[in-house]
Design a protein around this motif. Structure first.
Motif, short mmCIF file in Angstrom:
data_model
loop_
_atom_site.label_atom_id
_atom_site.label_comp_id
_atom_site.label_asym_id
_atom_site.label_seq_id
_atom_site.Cartn_x
_atom_site.Cartn_y
_atom_site.Cartn_z
N UNK A 4 0.80 -1.21 0.00
CA UNK A 4 0.00 0.00 0.00
C UNK A 4 0.84 1.27 0.00
N UNK A 5 2.15 1.13 0.00
CA UNK A 5 3.02 2.30 -0.02
C UNK A 5 2.87 3.00 -1.37
N UNK A 6 2.61 4.28 -1.37
CA UNK A 6 2.39 5.04 -2.59
C UNK A 6 3.55 6.00 -2.83
N UNK A 7 3.94 6.11 -4.08
CA UNK A 7 5.00 7.02 -4.47
C UNK A 7 4.47 7.94 -5.55
N UNK A 8 4.86 9.20 -5.47
CA UNK A 8 4.52 10.14 -6.52
C UNK A 8 5.80 10.63 -7.17
N UNK A 9 5.69 10.91 -8.44
CA UNK A 9 6.81 11.38 -9.24
C UNK A 9 6.37 12.70 -9.87
N UNK A 10 7.09 13.76 -9.54
CA UNK A 10 6.78 15.03 -10.19
C UNK A 10 8.05 15.55 -10.84
N UNK A 11 7.87 16.22 -11.96
CA UNK A 11 9.01 16.75 -12.71
C UNK A 11 9.83 17.71 -11.84
N UNK A 12 11.13 17.60 -11.94
CA UNK A 12 12.03 18.53 -11.26
C UNK A 12 11.86 19.91 -11.91
N UNK A 13 11.82 20.94 -11.07
CA UNK A 13 11.76 22.32 -11.55
C UNK A 13 12.99 23.07 -11.04
N UNK A 14 13.17 24.26 -11.54
CA UNK A 14 14.29 25.09 -11.07
C UNK A 14 14.21 25.32 -9.56
N UNK A 15 13.00 25.37 -9.02
CA UNK A 15 12.85 25.57 -7.58
C UNK A 15 13.40 24.39 -6.77
N UNK A 16 13.56 23.23 -7.41
CA UNK A 16 14.08 22.04 -6.72
C UNK A 16 15.60 21.99 -6.68
N UNK A 17 16.27 22.85 -7.41
CA UNK A 17 17.72 22.75 -7.52
C UNK A 17 18.44 22.87 -6.18
N UNK A 18 18.01 23.75 -5.26
CA UNK A 18 18.69 23.75 -3.95
C UNK A 18 18.53 22.43 -3.20
#
Length: 162
Positions: A4-18
């Motif tokens: 039942x463990x769920x994972x989500x994948x979202x595109x990396x954005x420039x805000x994620x770089x740090x």
């Protein structure tokens, strides 16, 4: 690992770089992930690779990328069938290591890639990264030759087929 463990994948954005820079500077990531350089806007826009922040229960904890193995003329997996994808990933949050998340989220992404039509998924851990190799074998990858030196470093080519 529970089903039942769920994972989500979202595109990396420039805000994620740090966040990525912090993860990539962690000793457990630096051991196997050679680049400490965060991605640029051009990298994130490159259609050859999809880069993801992986979360569970709303908590971002890992980075994953999948890419066309045919995007680079001299790529070591360029001989694979059309539509094949390569994968790389790491768990950035050290509190999330050793809890079964790696095999679970890699499996989830593999299922999505196979469902999208990828005939083969390739990966290339360092030959001394025994933990990663064991995880990949558990997920159905098999070595596809001896270790080899590539432009990205020493690798053990591994393949999983539909």
């Amino acid at each position: 690992m529970t089903r039942d463990r769920q994972y989500s994948f979202r595109k990396v954005t420039l805000d994620d770089l740090p966040l990525l820079a912090a993860w990539q500077s962690a000793p457990h990531v630096r051991q196997w992930w050679e680049s400490a350089e965060p991605y640029s806007a051009a990298d994130l826009a490159d259609p050859k690779a999809a880069r993801w922040i992986v979360s569970t229960a709303g908590r971002p904890f890992a980075f994953m990328q999948d890419y066309t193995v045919h995007g680079w003329e001299d790529h070591h997996f360029a001989g694979l069938p059309k539509g094949s994808r390569g994968i790389d990933q790491y768990i950035g949050d050290p509190e999330m290591t050793g809890r079964g998340h790696g095999p679970a989220f890699i499996s989830a992404r593999m299922n999505a890639l196979f469902e999208a039509g990828a005939p083969v998924i390739a990966t290339d851990p360092h030959p001394e990264n025994a933990l990663a190799i064991a995880v990949y074998k558990k997920l159905g990858f098999e070595p596809a030759g001896p270790p080899e030196m590539t432009q990205w470093g020493l690798i053990l080519p591994m393949l999983a087929r539909r």
